[in-house]
Design a protein around this motif. Structure first.
Motif, PDB file in Angstrom:
ATOM      1  N   LEU A 171     -37.858 -10.005 -62.759  1.00  0.00           N
ATOM      2  CA  LEU A 171     -36.952  -9.892 -61.599  1.00  0.00           C
ATOM      3  C   LEU A 171     -37.503  -8.985 -60.497  1.00  0.00           C
ATOM      4  O   LEU A 171     -36.765  -8.567 -59.608  1.00  0.00           O
ATOM      5  N   GLN A 172     -38.795  -8.706 -60.545  1.00  0.00           N
ATOM      6  CA  GLN A 172     -39.425  -7.954 -59.461  1.00  0.00           C
ATOM      7  C   GLN A 172     -39.551  -8.856 -58.229  1.00  0.00           C
ATOM      8  O   GLN A 172     -39.827 -10.060 -58.333  1.00  0.00           O
ATOM      9  N   VAL A 173     -39.359  -8.257 -57.038  1.00  0.00           N
ATOM     10  CA  VAL A 173     -39.506  -8.992 -55.779  1.00  0.00           C
ATOM     11  C   VAL A 173     -40.987  -9.189 -55.484  1.00  0.00           C
ATOM     12  O   VAL A 173     -41.758  -8.234 -55.406  1.00  0.00           O
ATOM     13  N   LEU A 174     -41.398 -10.459 -55.315  1.00  0.00           N
ATOM     14  CA  LEU A 174     -42.799 -10.780 -55.054  1.00  0.00           C
ATOM     15  C   LEU A 174     -43.096 -10.858 -53.569  1.00  0.00           C
ATOM     16  O   LEU A 174     -44.183 -10.477 -53.122  1.00  0.00           O
ATOM     17  N   ASN A 175     -42.127 -11.368 -52.790  1.00  0.00           N
ATOM     18  CA  ASN A 175     -42.321 -11.488 -51.344  1.00  0.00           C
ATOM     19  C   ASN A 175     -40.960 -11.637 -50.690  1.00  0.00           C
ATOM     20  O   ASN A 175     -39.997 -12.074 -51.333  1.00  0.00           O
ATOM     21  N   THR A 176     -40.870 -11.298 -49.397  1.00  0.00           N
ATOM     22  CA  THR A 176     -39.584 -11.339 -48.703  1.00  0.00           C
ATOM     23  C   THR A 176     -39.765 -11.886 -47.291  1.00  0.00           C
ATOM     24  O   THR A 176     -40.760 -11.584 -46.613  1.00  0.00           O
ATOM     25  N   TRP A 177     -38.791 -12.700 -46.849  1.00  0.00           N
ATOM     26  CA  TRP A 177     -38.787 -13.276 -45.510  1.00  0.00           C
ATOM     27  C   TRP A 177     -37.448 -12.961 -44.831  1.00  0.00           C
ATOM     28  O   TRP A 177     -36.391 -13.007 -45.478  1.00  0.00           O
ATOM     29  N   TYR A 178     -37.499 -12.672 -43.534  1.00  0.00           N
ATOM     30  CA  TYR A 178     -36.290 -12.329 -42.767  1.00  0.00           C
ATOM     31  C   TYR A 178     -36.017 -13.429 -41.744  1.00  0.00           C
ATOM     32  O   TYR A 178     -36.908 -13.808 -40.980  1.00  0.00           O
ATOM     33  N   THR A 179     -34.803 -13.941 -41.743  1.00  0.00           N
ATOM     34  CA  THR A 179     -34.446 -15.036 -40.841  1.00  0.00           C
ATOM     35  C   THR A 179     -33.607 -14.518 -39.675  1.00  0.00           C
ATOM     36  O   THR A 179     -33.198 -13.353 -39.655  1.00  0.00           O
ATOM     37  N   LYS A 180     -33.324 -15.405 -38.742  1.00  0.00           N
ATOM     38  CA  LYS A 180     -32.459 -15.063 -37.608  1.00  0.00           C
ATOM     39  C   LYS A 180     -31.053 -15.647 -37.767  1.00  0.00           C
ATOM     40  O   LYS A 180     -30.268 -15.626 -36.819  1.00  0.00           O
ATOM     41  N   GLN A 181     -30.754 -16.171 -38.940  1.00  0.00           N
ATOM     42  CA  GLN A 181     -29.453 -16.795 -39.174  1.00  0.00           C
ATOM     43  C   GLN A 181     -28.496 -15.808 -39.831  1.00  0.00           C
ATOM     44  O   GLN A 181     -28.773 -15.262 -40.903  1.00  0.00           O
ATOM     45  N   TYR A 182     -27.348 -15.581 -39.192  1.00  0.00           N
ATOM     46  CA  TYR A 182     -26.326 -14.672 -39.718  1.00  0.00           C
ATOM     47  C   TYR A 182     -25.686 -15.294 -40.968  1.00  0.00           C
ATOM     48  O   TYR A 182     -25.169 -16.419 -40.909  1.00  0.00           O
ATOM     49  N   LYS A 183     -25.740 -14.583 -42.079  1.00  0.00           N
ATOM     50  CA  LYS A 183     -25.300 -15.165 -43.359  1.00  0.00           C
ATOM     51  C   LYS A 183     -23.812 -15.523 -43.388  1.00  0.00           C
ATOM     52  O   LYS A 183     -23.440 -16.603 -43.869  1.00  0.00           O
ATOM     53  N   PRO A 184     -22.901 -14.671 -42.903  1.00  0.00           N
ATOM     54  CA  PRO A 184     -21.472 -15.039 -42.953  1.00  0.00           C
ATOM     55  C   PRO A 184     -21.101 -16.232 -42.068  1.00  0.00           C
ATOM     56  O   PRO A 184     -19.969 -16.715 -42.145  1.00  0.00           O
ATOM     57  N   SER A 185     -22.027 -16.713 -41.240  1.00  0.00           N
ATOM     58  CA  SER A 185     -21.756 -17.918 -40.448  1.00  0.00           C
ATOM     59  C   SER A 185     -22.048 -19.191 -41.229  1.00  0.00           C
ATOM     60  O   SER A 185     -21.628 -20.277 -40.833  1.00  0.00           O
ATOM     61  N   ALA A 186     -22.797 -19.048 -42.303  1.00  0.00           N
ATOM     62  CA  ALA A 186     -23.122 -20.201 -43.146  1.00  0.00           C
ATOM     63  C   ALA A 186     -22.114 -20.299 -44.281  1.00  0.00           C
ATOM     64  O   ALA A 186     -21.603 -19.285 -44.762  1.00  0.00           O
ATOM     65  N   SER A 187     -21.842 -21.529 -44.724  1.00  0.00           N
ATOM     66  CA  SER A 187     -20.910 -21.715 -45.845  1.00  0.00           C
ATOM     67  C   SER A 187     -21.623 -21.658 -47.182  1.00  0.00           C
ATOM     68  O   SER A 187     -20.999 -21.345 -48.200  1.00  0.00           O
ATOM     69  N   ASN A 188     -22.938 -21.959 -47.219  1.00  0.00           N
ATOM     70  CA  ASN A 188     -23.741 -21.847 -48.434  1.00  0.00           C
ATOM     71  C   ASN A 188     -25.190 -22.148 -48.102  1.00  0.00           C
ATOM     72  O   ASN A 188     -25.525 -22.440 -46.944  1.00  0.00           O
ATOM     73  N   ALA A 189     -26.071 -22.101 -49.131  1.00  0.00           N
ATOM     74  CA  ALA A 189     -27.493 -22.348 -48.894  1.00  0.00           C
ATOM     75  C   ALA A 189     -28.171 -22.749 -50.197  1.00  0.00           C
ATOM     76  O   ALA A 189     -27.659 -22.482 -51.286  1.00  0.00           O
ATOM     77  N   PHE A 190     -29.349 -23.387 -50.068  1.00  0.00           N
ATOM     78  CA  PHE A 190     -30.144 -23.752 -51.239  1.00  0.00           C
ATOM     79  C   PHE A 190     -31.606 -23.817 -50.826  1.00  0.00           C
ATOM     80  O   PHE A 190     -31.934 -23.837 -49.630  1.00  0.00           O
ATOM     81  N   MET A 191     -32.501 -23.867 -51.822  1.00  0.00           N
ATOM     82  CA  MET A 191     -33.934 -23.902 -51.572  1.00  0.00           C
ATOM     83  C   MET A 191     -34.519 -25.202 -52.104  1.00  0.00           C
ATOM     84  O   MET A 191     -34.152 -25.668 -53.183  1.00  0.00           O
ATOM     85  N   VAL A 192     -35.476 -25.792 -51.335  1.00  0.00           N
ATOM     86  CA  VAL A 192     -36.251 -26.952 -51.776  1.00  0.00           C
ATOM     87  C   VAL A 192     -37.680 -26.745 -51.311  1.00  0.00           C
ATOM     88  O   VAL A 192     -37.931 -26.631 -50.102  1.00  0.00           O
ATOM     89  N   CYS A 193     -38.618 -26.673 -52.257  1.00  0.00           N
ATOM     90  CA  CYS A 193     -40.044 -26.531 -51.922  1.00  0.00           C
ATOM     91  C   CYS A 193     -40.312 -25.355 -50.981  1.00  0.00           C
ATOM     92  O   CYS A 193     -41.088 -25.473 -50.018  1.00  0.00           O
ATOM     93  N   GLY A 194     -39.655 -24.248 -51.225  1.00  0.00           N
ATOM     94  CA  GLY A 194     -39.881 -23.052 -50.421  1.00  0.00           C
ATOM     95  C   GLY A 194     -39.196 -23.060 -49.072  1.00  0.00           C
ATOM     96  O   GLY A 194     -39.415 -22.159 -48.255  1.00  0.00           O
ATOM     97  N   VAL A 195     -38.348 -24.054 -48.823  1.00  0.00           N
ATOM     98  CA  VAL A 195     -37.606 -24.131 -47.560  1.00  0.00           C
ATOM     99  C   VAL A 195     -36.131 -23.853 -47.832  1.00  0.00           C
ATOM    100  O   VAL A 195     -35.530 -24.481 -48.711  1.00  0.00           O
ATOM    101  N   LEU A 196     -35.577 -22.902 -47.091  1.00  0.00           N
ATOM    102  CA  LEU A 196     -34.147 -22.619 -47.197  1.00  0.00           C
ATOM    103  C   LEU A 196     -33.377 -23.574 -46.287  1.00  0.00           C
ATOM    104  O   LEU A 196     -33.737 -23.761 -45.126  1.00  0.00           O
ATOM    105  N   TYR A 197     -32.320 -24.162 -46.840  1.00  0.00           N
ATOM    106  CA  TYR A 197     -31.412 -25.018 -46.066  1.00  0.00           C
ATOM    107  C   TYR A 197     -30.015 -24.394 -46.132  1.00  0.00           C
ATOM    108  O   TYR A 197     -29.505 -24.122 -47.225  1.00  0.00           O
ATOM    109  N   ALA A 198     -29.414 -24.169 -44.962  1.00  0.00           N
ATOM    110  CA  ALA A 198     -28.084 -23.554 -44.898  1.00  0.00           C
ATOM    111  C   ALA A 198     -27.065 -24.571 -44.401  1.00  0.00           C
ATOM    112  O   ALA A 198     -27.372 -25.432 -43.569  1.00  0.00           O
ATOM    113  N   THR A 199     -25.854 -24.463 -44.928  1.00  0.00           N
ATOM    114  CA  THR A 199     -24.774 -25.370 -44.539  1.00  0.00           C
ATOM    115  C   THR A 199     -23.687 -24.612 -43.785  1.00  0.00           C
ATOM    116  O   THR A 199     -23.581 -23.392 -43.885  1.00  0.00           O
TER     117      THR A 199
END
Length: 466
Positions: free
Chosen positions: A371-399
């Motif tokens: 459970l060690q953090v290997l790498n981190t990315w910072y986005t410009k999308q405000y999390k409480p504006s999204a209803s949920n999210a998932f990952m596919v092939c290293g790409v985050l998709y938010a709904t």
């Protein structure tokens, strides 16, 4: 018997009674006339005693009746609870049948058999209720009629789908779509939608569309458990052997206490061969399962844990650095999901926010063992504006929510390139709120927990240019 003597002035042969309403106490009395011509006679009237024995019998009878009433009342209360439970089951069946009538999704024989089993169980209960009531009652009779109607409706639907008409119709629509795409791309180098990439492969250009939802069933704990998560385990070594898991939160929408594991989807549908396990430390519906381990946010902390599904014990815990928690930056409409785990072809991820990111989504790749953090990315999308999210092939998709029946995949962030952008992929749903989304790289489906209902979707991907 005591008697009292009364002297009464009456006429000869007059009828006299102590109790005028009782004929048996009347008697003829012979009198005499004195010197003044006045009629006189002497009468003995009985002094009737208080009927104590009759009062005692009355009290005993009242006591027996009271006991019988209490016994019957307790039975009525018990059956009222049972009727309430089966009314909810009827509602669930009604919703599922309406979906089967209206939607274009093909349902298998197993779906029909599952509903038949539930209907038969309710029919048996109605028979028991009628016997207990010594006949019938208005509520029980109404339930019996509704169950009979549902039975007929299921049989009708099953008959209509004998030749898999709905599945054929769906295939025709898919073929027409492919023909249109071929016509549009004729003589051009524009890519078309790839039917299905190789399981576990990222040889595609990303998600471009999604199917309509397939309703699996209501979660095993019932209508009241509207928050939770479900999905299919993914193991890179044995991708096709993944078990199915369902983890409804308690009714507070916060504590993850019980979850179930199923070896097959058929077992899940029929509620059989389940392993039901209990933990006391899970929080929120951001749960994910990877390689026979469940990953959860520890209750009331920013700590994360790996739970071994074979032993149901915590294998590792770690603090997620600077992660906001306890509803600081949860998703829209979903509480206690500040920390959301995700699984894709590349392994284990965690989606969260920090105070430093001002609530924007942060993505971290985790070592699934330590459970060690290997790498981190910072986005410009405000999390409480999204209803949920998932990952596919290293790409985050938010709904995000468009209305009570529609979501939209509106945003992506590619950790492979650092690019982010907007999308407009419409996602249909059955209920108002989406509590969690989990992706499985083997079958390429999204597993969605929608107000207590378990849904899944097929994803469609863009084919890389040849």
């Amino acid at each position: 018997m005591l008697y009292q003597f009364y002297q009464v002035h009456v006429c000869p042969f007059m009828r006299i009674s102590h109790f005028p309403l009782e004929e048996k106490l009347f008697s003829n009395v012979t009198g005499s006339v004195d010197d003044r011509g006045t009629c006189q006679c002497s009468v003995f009237l009985p002094d009737t005693t208080f009927p104590v024995d009759r009062v005692e019998r009355l009290e005993f009878t009242a006591h027996v009746l009271s006991q019988k009433f209490e016994k019957e009342l307790s039975k009525v209360k018990e059956y009222v609870k049972l009727i309430s439970v089966y009314e909810k089951k009827l509602l669930n069946l009604t919703v599922r049948i309406e979906i089967m009538e209206k939607d274009t999704i093909s349902y298998t024989e197993l779906d029909f058999e599952l509903i038949k089993v539930e209907v038969k169980e309710m029919a048996k209960l109605v028979v028991q209720l009628k016997e207990s009531f010594g006949g019938s009652s208005e509520i029980v009779d109404q339930l019996e009629v509704e169950i009979r109607n549902i039975t007929l409706l299921v049989e009708k639907l099953e008959t209509l789908d004998k030749n898999n008409v709905l599945a054929i119709r769906r295939e025709i629509v898919a073929l027409k779509t492919k023909l249109k795409e071929c016509e549009a791309s004729k003589g051009q180098n524009t890519p078309v939608v790839h039917p299905t990439p190789t399981p576990g492969s990222c040889d595609h250009g990303g998600v471009v569309n999604i199917s309509k939802p397939s309703v699996v069933q209501l979660n095993w704990r019932g209508f009241s458990y509207q928050y939770g998560a479900w999905g299919r385990d993914y193991s890179p070594q044995h991708p096709d052997k993944g078990l199915y898991w369902v983890a409804p939160l308690n009714t507070d929408g916060r504590l993850l206490e019980y979850y179930r594991l199923y070896n097959t989807l058929d077992d899940l549908l029929l509620y059989v061969n389940a392993r039901e396990l209990r933990i006391t430390y899970g929080q929120g519906s951001g749960t994910a399962v990877y390689n026979n381990n469940m990953y959860v946010n520890m209750y009331n902390t920013r700590n994360i844990a790996r739970v071994n599904l074979t032993t149901n014990t915590i294998a590792v815990t770690q603090t997620l650095p600077n992660a906001a928690y306890n509803n600081r930056f949860s998703y829209a409409n979903v509480a206690w999901q500040d920390i959301d785990f995700a699984v894709d072809e590349n392994g284990l991820w965690v989606i969260y926010s920090t105070e430093a990111s001002t609530g924007n989504i942060v993505i971290s790749k985790l070592n699934d063992t330590t459970l060690q953090v290997l790498n981190t990315w910072y986005t410009k999308q405000y999390k409480p504006s999204a209803s949920n999210a998932f990952m596919v092939c290293g790409v985050l998709y938010a709904t995000r929510t468009l209305n009570t029946r529609t979501e939209e995949i509106f945003y992506y962030y590619d950790t492979n390139t650092g690019k982010e952008g907007k999308l407009d992929i419409v996602v249909h749903k059955m209920q108002e709120k989406v509590q969690s989304i989990n992706y499985n790289p083997f079958d390429r489906k999204l597993y969605v927990y929608n107000d207590g209902y378990l849904l899944n979707y097929d994803l469609f991907f863009l084919q890389n240019p040849q």
